[in-house]
Design a protein around this motif. Structure first.
Motif, PDB file in Angstrom:
ATOM      1  N   LYS A  69      -0.715  12.025  -8.734  1.00 34.38           N
ATOM      2  CA  LYS A  69      -1.672  11.978  -9.844  1.00 34.38           C
ATOM      3  C   LYS A  69      -3.107  12.031  -9.323  1.00 34.38           C
ATOM      4  CE  LYS A  69       0.792   8.401 -11.219  1.00 34.38           C
ATOM      5  NZ  LYS A  69       1.258   7.190 -11.849  1.00 34.38           N
ATOM      6  N   VAL A  70      -3.377  11.285  -8.277  1.00 30.88           N
ATOM      7  CA  VAL A  70      -4.722  11.272  -7.694  1.00 30.88           C
ATOM      8  C   VAL A  70      -5.059  12.652  -7.148  1.00 30.88           C
ATOM      9  CG1 VAL A  70      -6.127  10.343  -5.792  1.00 30.88           C
ATOM     10  CG2 VAL A  70      -4.779   8.792  -7.222  1.00 30.88           C
ATOM     11  N   TYR A  71      -4.123  13.280  -6.473  1.00 32.13           N
ATOM     12  CA  TYR A  71      -4.369  14.620  -5.920  1.00 32.13           C
ATOM     13  C   TYR A  71      -4.692  15.621  -7.032  1.00 32.13           C
ATOM     14  CZ  TYR A  71      -3.861  19.058  -3.569  1.00 32.13           C
ATOM     15  OH  TYR A  71      -4.095  20.320  -3.098  1.00 32.13           O
ATOM     16  N   ARG A  72      -3.930  15.574  -8.134  1.00 27.06           N
ATOM     17  CA  ARG A  72      -4.194  16.507  -9.239  1.00 27.06           C
ATOM     18  C   ARG A  72      -5.587  16.274  -9.827  1.00 27.06           C
ATOM     19  NH1 ARG A  72       1.302  15.492 -10.346  1.00 27.06           N
ATOM     20  NH2 ARG A  72       0.766  13.987 -11.969  1.00 27.06           N
ATOM     21  N   MET A  73      -5.982  15.014  -9.950  1.00 28.68           N
ATOM     22  CA  MET A  73      -7.344  14.732 -10.445  1.00 28.68           C
ATOM     23  C   MET A  73      -8.381  15.263  -9.471  1.00 28.68           C
ATOM     24  SD  MET A  73      -7.948  11.362 -12.588  1.00 28.68           S
ATOM     25  CE  MET A  73      -9.593  11.978 -12.699  1.00 28.68           C
ATOM     26  N   VAL A  75     -10.148   8.585  -1.346  1.00 32.52           N
ATOM     27  CA  VAL A  75      -9.704   7.636  -2.375  1.00 32.52           C
ATOM     28  C   VAL A  75      -8.761   6.606  -1.771  1.00 32.52           C
ATOM     29  CG1 VAL A  75      -8.289   7.381  -4.469  1.00 32.52           C
ATOM     30  CG2 VAL A  75     -10.030   9.191  -4.344  1.00 32.52           C
ATOM     31  N   PHE A  76      -7.751   7.064  -1.036  1.00 29.91           N
ATOM     32  CA  PHE A  76      -6.756   6.120  -0.519  1.00 29.91           C
ATOM     33  C   PHE A  76      -7.289   5.271   0.640  1.00 29.91           C
ATOM     34  CE2 PHE A  76      -3.918   8.623  -3.165  1.00 29.91           C
ATOM     35  CZ  PHE A  76      -3.283   7.585  -3.822  1.00 29.91           C
ATOM     36  N   ILE A  77      -8.297   5.757   1.338  1.00 34.28           N
ATOM     37  CA  ILE A  77      -8.970   4.900   2.333  1.00 34.28           C
ATOM     38  C   ILE A  77      -9.649   3.744   1.598  1.00 34.28           C
ATOM     39  CG2 ILE A  77     -10.947   4.774   3.920  1.00 34.28           C
ATOM     40  CD1 ILE A  77     -10.128   7.653   4.854  1.00 34.28           C
ATOM     41  N   LYS A  78     -10.315   4.049   0.478  1.00 37.27           N
ATOM     42  CA  LYS A  78     -10.975   2.994  -0.311  1.00 37.27           C
ATOM     43  C   LYS A  78      -9.956   2.042  -0.922  1.00 37.27           C
ATOM     44  CE  LYS A  78     -15.111   5.621  -1.193  1.00 37.27           C
ATOM     45  NZ  LYS A  78     -15.905   6.388  -2.129  1.00 37.27           N
ATOM     46  N   VAL A  79      -8.838   2.597  -1.398  1.00 36.83           N
ATOM     47  CA  VAL A  79      -7.787   1.737  -1.959  1.00 36.83           C
ATOM     48  C   VAL A  79      -7.297   0.769  -0.878  1.00 36.83           C
ATOM     49  CG1 VAL A  79      -5.411   1.693  -2.854  1.00 36.83           C
ATOM     50  CG2 VAL A  79      -7.068   3.354  -3.770  1.00 36.83           C
ATOM     51  N   TRP A  80      -7.036   1.275   0.330  1.00 39.16           N
ATOM     52  CA  TRP A  80      -6.575   0.436   1.435  1.00 39.16           C
ATOM     53  C   TRP A  80      -7.607  -0.646   1.769  1.00 39.16           C
ATOM     54  CZ3 TRP A  80      -2.726  -1.367   4.111  1.00 39.16           C
ATOM     55  CH2 TRP A  80      -2.947  -1.954   5.346  1.00 39.16           C
ATOM     56  N   GLU A  81      -8.873  -0.222   1.859  1.00 42.68           N
ATOM     57  CA  GLU A  81      -9.934  -1.169   2.230  1.00 42.68           C
ATOM     58  C   GLU A  81     -10.116  -2.277   1.194  1.00 42.68           C
ATOM     59  OE1 GLU A  81     -13.286   1.469   2.662  1.00 42.68           O
ATOM     60  OE2 GLU A  81     -12.843   1.879   4.776  1.00 42.68           O
ATOM     61  N   HIS A  82      -9.945  -1.941  -0.083  1.00 39.30           N
ATOM     62  CA  HIS A  82     -10.239  -2.893  -1.148  1.00 39.30           C
ATOM     63  C   HIS A  82      -8.995  -3.533  -1.775  1.00 39.30           C
ATOM     64  CE1 HIS A  82     -14.474  -1.908  -0.982  1.00 39.30           C
ATOM     65  NE2 HIS A  82     -14.126  -0.631  -0.927  1.00 39.30           N
ATOM     66  N   LEU A  83      -7.815  -3.143  -1.315  1.00 37.32           N
ATOM     67  CA  LEU A  83      -6.585  -3.690  -1.885  1.00 37.32           C
ATOM     68  C   LEU A  83      -6.514  -5.219  -1.802  1.00 37.32           C
ATOM     69  CD1 LEU A  83      -3.974  -2.942  -3.332  1.00 37.32           C
ATOM     70  CD2 LEU A  83      -2.898  -2.638  -1.108  1.00 37.32           C
ATOM     71  N   PRO A  84      -6.931  -5.826  -0.685  1.00 36.53           N
ATOM     72  CA  PRO A  84      -6.870  -7.292  -0.644  1.00 36.53           C
ATOM     73  C   PRO A  84      -7.743  -7.973  -1.697  1.00 36.53           C
ATOM     74  CG  PRO A  84      -7.134  -6.397   1.567  1.00 36.53           C
ATOM     75  CD  PRO A  84      -7.322  -5.255   0.612  1.00 36.53           C
ATOM     76  N   PHE A  97       0.831  -1.203   0.000  1.00 36.05           N
ATOM     77  CA  PHE A  97       0.000   0.000   0.000  1.00 36.05           C
ATOM     78  C   PHE A  97       0.871   1.262   0.000  1.00 36.05           C
ATOM     79  CE2 PHE A  97      -2.072   3.512   2.210  1.00 36.05           C
ATOM     80  CZ  PHE A  97      -3.174   3.698   1.390  1.00 36.05           C
ATOM     81  N   LYS A  98       1.920   1.257   0.805  1.00 35.55           N
ATOM     82  CA  LYS A  98       2.812   2.418   0.889  1.00 35.55           C
ATOM     83  C   LYS A  98       3.419   2.719  -0.484  1.00 35.55           C
ATOM     84  CE  LYS A  98       6.666   4.270   3.554  1.00 35.55           C
ATOM     85  NZ  LYS A  98       7.660   4.019   4.586  1.00 35.55           N
ATOM     86  N   ALA A  99       3.848   1.690  -1.203  1.00 34.48           N
ATOM     87  CA  ALA A  99       4.422   1.875  -2.544  1.00 34.48           C
ATOM     88  C   ALA A  99       3.362   2.403  -3.512  1.00 34.48           C
ATOM     89  CB  ALA A  99       4.997   0.555  -3.053  1.00 34.48           C
ATOM     90  N   ILE A 100       2.162   1.851  -3.438  1.00 36.02           N
ATOM     91  CA  ILE A 100       1.060   2.304  -4.299  1.00 36.02           C
ATOM     92  C   ILE A 100       0.751   3.770  -4.007  1.00 36.02           C
ATOM     93  CG2 ILE A 100      -1.435   2.075  -4.689  1.00 36.02           C
ATOM     94  CD1 ILE A 100      -1.044  -0.958  -4.272  1.00 36.02           C
ATOM     95  N   TYR A 101       0.684   4.114  -2.732  1.00 33.84           N
ATOM     96  CA  TYR A 101       0.387   5.486  -2.317  1.00 33.84           C
ATOM     97  C   TYR A 101       1.444   6.451  -2.869  1.00 33.84           C
ATOM     98  CZ  TYR A 101      -0.539   9.520   0.669  1.00 33.84           C
ATOM     99  OH  TYR A 101      -0.814  10.775   1.116  1.00 33.84           O
ATOM    100  N   GLN A 102       2.710   6.110  -2.671  1.00 34.96           N
ATOM    101  CA  GLN A 102       3.796   6.988  -3.121  1.00 34.96           C
ATOM    102  C   GLN A 102       3.788   7.152  -4.643  1.00 34.96           C
ATOM    103  OE1 GLN A 102       7.148   5.089  -1.221  1.00 34.96           O
ATOM    104  NE2 GLN A 102       7.039   6.457   0.542  1.00 34.96           N
ATOM    105  N   ASP A 103       3.491   6.077  -5.369  1.00 37.67           N
ATOM    106  CA  ASP A 103       3.476   6.139  -6.835  1.00 37.67           C
ATOM    107  C   ASP A 103       2.283   6.919  -7.377  1.00 37.67           C
ATOM    108  OD1 ASP A 103       5.765   4.617  -6.939  1.00 37.67           O
ATOM    109  OD2 ASP A 103       4.739   2.753  -7.490  1.00 37.67           O
TER     110      ASP A 103
END
Length: 166
Positions: free
Chosen positions: A18-22, A41-50, A8-14
């Motif tokens: 881009k997500v913020y600009r959108m 957005v990143f709360i949802k990414v964390w929740e649904h990453l598995p 998740f940390k790597a996904i967040y950093q990458d």
């Protein structure tokens, strides 16, 4: 840290810039609102990453989450149009060139605000530099349809920016 936390940390950093600009595009330049959207957005990414199945690239999946999160959040907030807020904005930099660029930027955001939700999503993805095939995948329409819509949206925005209305 677990493997999932590292991933998740790597996904967040990458993806965060881009997500913020959108999100900034959906928030019509309001940085605090964009930050709120981005956090959602990143709360949802964390929740649904598995449960991410690799059907699409991780960035395409995150962009889908971003588009949906921003649209739902705006619907909930019943956002005040940027045109009503701009009357109160004062630029603090006295340089005319900066003021002129900022005015054009704000006008562009106003014009983007007037687009339909789908066209707004498409142009924000295009402005982010996302390949048109990926935009087609995110939006669930054909690549050819995306190419045509982007061309029409750009023409619409050009007219709007020049005339200050769509």
């Amino acid at each position: 840290m677990t493997h999932l936390e590292d991933h998740f940390k790597a996904i967040y950093q990458d993806n965060h810039p881009k997500v913020y600009r959108m999100c900034l595009g959906y928030a019509s330049g309001d940085q605090m609102l964009a930050g709120d959207f981005c956090q959602e957005v990143f709360i949802k990414v964390w929740e649904h990453l598995p449960s991410f199945r690799n059907d699409a690239s991780i960035s395409t999946w995150i962009y889908r989450i971003t588009v949906n999160t921003c649209l739902v959040s705006l619907r909930k907030k019943r956002n005040i149009p940027l045109s009503k807020v701009l009357g109160t904005v004062e630029l603090q930099n006295p340089e005319n060139e900066f003021k002129e660029k900022e005015k054009k930027f704000q006008t562009l955001y106003q014009c983007i605000d007037q687009l339909s939700k789908d066209n707004k999503s498409i142009i924000l993805l295009e402005l982010e530099g996302i390949p048109q095939k990926e935009i087609a995948s995110i939006m669930g329409i054909s690549h050819e349809a995306i190419r045509i819509r982007i061309h029409r949206i750009k023409n619409e925005l050009t007219k709007c920016v020049q005339n200050d209305s769509i």
